[in-house]
Design an enzyme around this catalytic site. Structure first.
Site, PDB file in Angstrom:
ATOM      1  N   HIS A 168       0.898  -1.258  -0.050  1.00 28.24           N
ATOM      2  CA  HIS A 168       0.098  -0.123   0.029  1.00 28.24           C
ATOM      3  C   HIS A 168       0.941   1.314   0.379  1.00 28.24           C
ATOM      4  O   HIS A 168       0.680   2.244  -1.084  1.00 28.24           O
ATOM      5  CB  HIS A 168      -0.994   0.460   1.164  1.00 28.24           C
ATOM      6  CG  HIS A 168      -2.068   1.279   1.190  1.00 28.24           C
ATOM      7  ND1 HIS A 168      -3.057   1.163   1.398  1.00 28.24           N
ATOM      8  CD2 HIS A 168      -1.854   2.559   1.762  1.00 28.24           C
ATOM      9  CE1 HIS A 168      -3.288   2.026   0.667  1.00 28.24           C
ATOM     10  NE2 HIS A 168      -2.495   2.832   1.935  1.00 28.24           N
ATOM     11  N   GLU A 169       1.887   1.217   0.710  1.00 28.50           N
ATOM     12  CA  GLU A 169       2.388   2.382   1.050  1.00 28.50           C
ATOM     13  C   GLU A 169       3.629   2.916  -0.119  1.00 28.50           C
ATOM     14  O   GLU A 169       3.840   3.916  -0.629  1.00 28.50           O
ATOM     15  CB  GLU A 169       3.295   2.333   2.559  1.00 28.50           C
ATOM     16  CG  GLU A 169       2.639   2.299   3.771  1.00 28.50           C
ATOM     17  CD  GLU A 169       1.741   3.818   3.800  1.00 28.50           C
ATOM     18  OE1 GLU A 169       1.682   4.828   3.659  1.00 28.50           O
ATOM     19  OE2 GLU A 169       0.529   2.934   4.099  1.00 28.50           O
ATOM     20  N   HIS A 222       1.956   4.521  -2.633  1.00 23.90           N
ATOM     21  CA  HIS A 222       1.766   5.925  -2.805  1.00 23.90           C
ATOM     22  C   HIS A 222       3.395   6.358  -2.824  1.00 23.90           C
ATOM     23  O   HIS A 222       3.436   7.497  -4.098  1.00 23.90           O
ATOM     24  CB  HIS A 222       1.566   6.573  -1.743  1.00 23.90           C
ATOM     25  CG  HIS A 222       0.392   6.416  -0.534  1.00 23.90           C
ATOM     26  ND1 HIS A 222      -0.620   7.087  -0.974  1.00 23.90           N
ATOM     27  CD2 HIS A 222      -0.087   5.377   0.569  1.00 23.90           C
ATOM     28  CE1 HIS A 222      -1.856   6.931  -0.162  1.00 23.90           C
ATOM     29  NE2 HIS A 222      -1.689   6.010   0.556  1.00 23.90           N
ATOM     30  N   HIS A 259       3.201   6.538  -7.013  1.00 28.10           N
ATOM     31  CA  HIS A 259       2.349   7.827  -7.261  1.00 28.10           C
ATOM     32  C   HIS A 259       3.561   8.555  -7.358  1.00 28.10           C
ATOM     33  O   HIS A 259       3.078   9.509  -8.505  1.00 28.10           O
ATOM     34  CB  HIS A 259       1.780   8.031  -6.427  1.00 28.10           C
ATOM     35  CG  HIS A 259       0.147   8.880  -7.152  1.00 28.10           C
ATOM     36  ND1 HIS A 259      -0.728   9.253  -6.183  1.00 28.10           N
ATOM     37  CD2 HIS A 259      -0.066   9.569  -8.305  1.00 28.10           C
ATOM     38  CE1 HIS A 259      -1.131   9.581  -7.487  1.00 28.10           C
ATOM     39  NE2 HIS A 259      -1.337  10.238  -8.696  1.00 28.10           N
TER      40      HIS A 259
END
Length: 684
Positions: free
Chosen positions: A471-472, A475, A478
């Site tokens: 998940h991290e 980010h 991105h």
């Protein structure tokens, strides 16, 4: 080179040299630079020209932002009384400057003049690129929300509110960290019956470090969660639950009680909204988001709650029944839920999280994650060197065709003085710098809080830990893979807050793919991959209690939105929590539960009237991932490099240079649908 490491912003932060004594002198110098730049850029002799404003103002303010960002990061991951004092001493100064910068009428007038000039050119002749046009539109909106159109006393009060909010949010965050760190229970080996051996080894080592007998239990997740899941000692589970559920509340130490702070923070936000001409803070929060109104958000949440409720009620009925028949618990309590759930999962699917954890050794997980990213997004990841703040922190570089794309720090382990949870933060953004013509590559922080390995053993990750890591990294990708050169809309900058979780939640899906999981696993003792039979059990259990988990997220989101939308809600926050639970929850916690007192996301973390973003973005991320499922082949599975390229170009590389809906439609060719989310969660 200057002797103050915070003033050396040419390269990477000198984390190993930064001391609390450096903070105030550095802020003195950098604030003075930025003040001088603001005075110059707003003078009549500087034309209303985008490049001129960027060169004169963005360069010094970006330098200030990077230095302050380094201090803020250390405050979150390496907290000491001295650093905290230096940080708090400077919060009001930074807040005052940024508030004034964002509300400066003369600067606002120059941006408005650029806007008028650009629009007068006509669409074909416009000088601003689409990305820069988007950055300008965001800036103009930011001035309005920053109070640039306020006058006199209203403007002065608006500035005061920003300073008060910053100080109170920081105090809230400190109380949560201090309350988490303050608790310790030294348990005997007998008390820890049922708790996994690796957890007992870590808690024993923690006690030895403190010079104590037995096992040191804390409220940090690597210690707290295994006790709640596995300890057969019900009294121990209850004691741990009470300590965790009452952190930073009136039921603990008075100097760490967040009760009044919460009321004050929300009241200040509502006052800010009224000054800006809005009915409530929820409406202010939603201006730069995808959602159009708080009514639209509450309708979305209630619709999802209605869809999830039958599944959640079934989950709860099964849990109560199993507790009664198999665990001899006729009165299932909050401190029993994780324990009974784990037992039920083991009974139904014939495996435990602990069994799975032996296969997810940290080195193999990272190798598998990096390999996945390299294949999908046409990059290479390799170790790099940089000054770090703790011996366990590592640094890496990302390249494409031998050219640097971005870099990141990985800080994986829980420790005292480090904020709980997991997060990504930016060190610096991608930028075609106006001062030297060079392209500045992005750098990110990736922070987790899983347990370090004991002795010569590697860290063992639960499947949840692995999902959090992915998940991290979503980010981080991105932020780091952007190809946009305007710093205000590069990477995560300028992305609507309710779409910012799309790339992170998207990455979680790969943790459920057999082809991927094989490469993430090697047994801590034998080196064997996770067996297919065990993986199939995990997949069968994937949506175990997904109805309950969905309602839990909706409970948080609805509480947050109502708190910021309903007049006077801050007057009795507990009553609002209770009302929301009565509406949506199937598992109502005990009366002493004070989850809101440590709800840092909304009181100290930027998610105020925005926590719904997790569920909103899940619709986007599930639908985006469905493109990979649709293109899957028996040979390559979902790791389709062509779909990966399209996703990278449309969403990751475009960042905030277009609206999130435009990015999504560029990838999927249509607007998002909720169907994939319901299917992924077993609620279709």
């Amino acid at each position: 080179m200057s002797t103050n490491p915070l003033l050396d912003t040419a390269g990477l932060p000198l984390f190993d040299q930064i001391q609390p004594a450096h903070v105030s002198p550095a802020m003195d110098a950098l604030l003075a630079e930025s003040e001088a730049a603001l005075a110059k850029v707003t003078s009549p002799d500087v034309a209303a020209n985008y490049d001129a404003l960027s060169l004169l103002l963005d360069v010094p303010t970006e330098r200030l932002g990077r230095a302050w960002g380094a201090v803020g990061h250390l405050n979150a991951v390496a907290d000491t009384p001295e650093l905290r004092a230096a940080f708090n001493e400077n919060i009001p100064r930074l807040t005052e400057f940024y508030t004034r910068l964002g509300a400066d009428e003369q600067l606002y007038a120059k941006y408005k003049a650029i806007d008028v000039q650009d629009r007068a050119e006509g669409v074909q002749q416009r000088k601003l690129t689409p990305a820069r046009r988007r950055a300008l539109d965001n800036a103009l909106r930011g001035f309005v929300l920053g109070g640039a159109e306020l006058q006199g006393e209203a403007k002065q009060r608006f500035a005061e509110i920003q300073e008060l909010q910053a100080a109170k949010s920081q105090a809230f965050s400190e109380h949560v960290m201090d309350a988490t760190d303050a608790f310790a229970h030294f348990a005997s080996t007998g008390e820890l019956d049922g708790v996994p051996d690796d957890v007992k080894a870590a808690t024993r080592a923690a006690a030895e470090t403190d010079g104590k007998e037995g096992h040191k239990l804390t409220l940090h997740m690597p210690s707290y969660l295994p006790v709640m899941q596995y300890a057969t000692n019900r009294a121990l589970r209850e004691a741990m639950y009470r300590a965790y559920a009452t952190r930073a509340s009136e039921l603990g130490a008075s100097e760490r009680d967040n009760t009044v702070l919460m009321q004050e923070i929300v009241a200040l936000r509502q006052e800010e909204a009224r000054l800006l001409g809005y009915a409530n803070f929820a409406d202010v929060s939603l201006v730069p988001k995808m959602a159009q109104s708080h009514q639209q958000v509450t309708d979305f949440l209630r619709d999802l709650a209605q869809r999830a409720r039958p599944y959640a009620e079934k989950d709860m009925a099964e849990l109560r029944d199993f507790a009664r028949t198999e665990c001899d618990l006729t009165d299932l309590q909050a401190w029993d839920v994780a324990f009974v759930s784990e037992k039920l999962k083991e009974a139904r699917y014939a495996f435990s999280d602990q069994e799975v954890k032996q296969y997810f050794t940290e080195p193999t997980v990272l190798q598998g994650l990096f390999g996945l990213i390299e294949k999908l997004f046409d990059v290479t990841i390799s170790p790099d060197t940089a000054p770090v703040w703790h011996a366990s922190v590592r640094f890496f570089r990302i390249e494409r065709a031998g050219k640097l794309v971005g870099q990141f720090y990985l800080d994986p382990y829980a420790r005292a003085g480090k904020r709980p949870g997991a997060w990504m933060d930016d060190v610096r953004g991608r930028w075609a710098r106006p001062d030297n013509g060079q392209t500045q590559t992005p750098v990110a922080h990736l922070v987790c809080n899983y347990a370090k390995g004991v002795g010569d053993k590697p860290a063992l990750l639960t499947h949840d830990d692995v999902t959090t890591l992915f998940h991290e990294f979503g980010h981080g990708l991105h932020h780091m893979l952007t190809q946009v050169d305007d710093i205000g809309v590069a990477g995560i900058s300028g992305v609507e807050w309710d779409a910012v979780e799309l790339p992170s939640q998207f990455m979680e899906n790969f943790c459920w793919e057999w082809d991927v999981v094989q490469k993430l696993t090697s047994h801590v003792d034998t080196g064997a991959h996770l067996p297919r039979a065990l993986f199939d059990k995990m997949v069968a259990a994937k949506n175990f209690q997904s109805g309950m988990q969905t309602l839990r997220q909706i409970e948080f989101s609805l509480f947050d939105m109502r708190l910021h939308a309903e007049p006077g809600a801050e007057g009795n926050i507990q009553a609002l929590v209770d009302a929301v639970r009565q509406e949506v929850a199937v598992n109502i916690p005990p009366a002493f539960n004070r989850f809101q007192h440590s709800f840092s996301h909304i009181f100290a973390g930027g998610y105020a009237a925005g926590y719904y973003s997790y569920k909103w973005a899940e619709v986007l991320s599930a639908d985006a991932y469905a493109a990979f499922e649709e293109a899957a082949t028996p040979q390559a599975g979902v790791l389709n490099a062509e779909v990966g390229r399209r996703y990278r170009e449309a969403i990751l590389e475009a960042g905030g240079s277009r609206s999130a809906m435009e990015n999504f439609k560029a990838f999927r060719g249509r607007e998002p649908s909720i169907d994939a989310l319901l299917r992924h969660q077993g609620m279709a």
